[in-house]
Design a protein around this motif. Structure first.
Motif, PDB file in Angstrom:
ATOM      1  N   UNK A 136     -58.116  46.256  61.402  1.00 12.17           N
ATOM      2  CA  UNK A 136     -57.703  47.554  60.536  1.00 12.17           C
ATOM      3  C   UNK A 136     -59.043  48.292  60.210  1.00 12.17           C
ATOM      4  N   UNK A 137     -58.955  49.705  60.178  1.00  7.68           N
ATOM      5  CA  UNK A 137     -60.147  50.489  59.829  1.00  7.68           C
ATOM      6  C   UNK A 137     -59.643  51.033  59.016  1.00  7.68           C
ATOM      7  N   UNK A 138     -59.807  50.554  57.641  1.00  7.74           N
ATOM      8  CA  UNK A 138     -59.360  51.146  56.446  1.00  7.74           C
ATOM      9  C   UNK A 138     -57.740  51.150  56.540  1.00  7.74           C
ATOM     10  N   UNK A 139     -57.123  52.064  56.250  1.00  6.72           N
ATOM     11  CA  UNK A 139     -55.613  51.991  56.669  1.00  6.72           C
ATOM     12  C   UNK A 139     -54.977  52.086  58.186  1.00  6.72           C
ATOM     13  N   UNK A 140     -56.050  52.246  58.756  1.00  2.00           N
ATOM     14  CA  UNK A 140     -55.689  52.450  60.486  1.00  2.00           C
ATOM     15  C   UNK A 140     -55.452  51.208  60.911  1.00  2.00           C
ATOM     16  N   UNK A 141     -54.163  50.763  61.574  1.00  6.74           N
ATOM     17  CA  UNK A 141     -54.002  49.716  62.089  1.00  6.74           C
ATOM     18  C   UNK A 141     -54.189  49.799  63.734  1.00  6.74           C
ATOM     19  N   UNK A 142     -55.161  49.048  64.424  1.00  7.64           N
ATOM     20  CA  UNK A 142     -55.274  49.005  65.977  1.00  7.64           C
ATOM     21  C   UNK A 142     -54.790  47.797  66.326  1.00  7.64           C
ATOM     22  N   UNK A 143     -54.059  47.904  67.637  1.00  5.73           N
ATOM     23  CA  UNK A 143     -53.756  46.564  68.399  1.00  5.73           C
ATOM     24  C   UNK A 143     -54.717  46.290  69.436  1.00  5.73           C
ATOM     25  N   UNK A 144     -55.516  45.081  69.326  1.00  8.17           N
ATOM     26  CA  UNK A 144     -56.395  44.805  70.313  1.00  8.17           C
ATOM     27  C   UNK A 144     -55.565  44.093  71.537  1.00  8.17           C
ATOM     28  N   UNK A 145     -55.731  44.603  72.717  1.00 10.28           N
ATOM     29  CA  UNK A 145     -55.050  44.034  73.937  1.00 10.28           C
ATOM     30  C   UNK A 145     -55.929  43.889  75.090  1.00 10.28           C
TER      31      UNK A 145
END
Length: 150
Positions: A136-145
């Motif tokens: 999470x970067x603040x409210x931004x969710x990123x999926x690490x693949x």
């Protein structure tokens, strides 16, 4: 007509910015709030793209010399894969990813990682990437693949 994949040049910065911003607003907006979309889009201004061209290996897909997609690689990390919305789901993203994977293998990379948007998670999974974790970067969710290369 089949797209041509080539290394991006400084002259492509505005076109790359246009493609990324269009994809963010049309495709990623289904999974992220308008505030997050605007925040991410600010990082892809033509000036920001010029800076990225120095830091990463950036590629574009073109049709009739018009940029319709972009992707980049930074060592073992795939970055900024975007296809202009009218050209999505035509295999152009897969072509760009094949180019990045080839660059990675040539560079001796054993595992290729990608910080995926929620929107693109199924795309990367279809290419053999596996979900490792969420960030999470603040409210931004990123999926690490990640994908093991042979």
């Amino acid at each position: 007509m089949d797209p041509l994949i080539r290394a991006a040049t400084h002259d492509d910065a505005s076109a790359i910015s246009r493609v990324v911003v269009a994809a963010l607003h049309e495709s990623n907006a289904q999974d992220y709030s308008p505030a997050i979309i605007e925040q991410v889009a600010q990082g892809f201004s033509p000036a920001a793209i010029l800076h990225l061209l120095i830091q990463r290996r950036v590629f574009v897909a073109t049709i009739n010399q018009c940029v319709i997609a972009t992707a980049s690689i930074d060592k073992d990390v795939v970055r900024s894969v975007f296809v202009d919305p009218p050209h999505q789901r035509l295999g152009i993203g897969k072509m760009l990813m094949a180019t990045l994977q080839s660059v990675a293998i040539t560079g001796g990379v054993q595992r290729l990682r990608v910080p995926s948007s929620i929107t693109a998670e199924s795309f990367y999974a279809s290419l053999g990437f596996e979900r490792i974790r969420d960030e999470f970067h603040g409210a931004e969710r990123t999926v690490i693949m990640e994908k093991r290369l042979s």
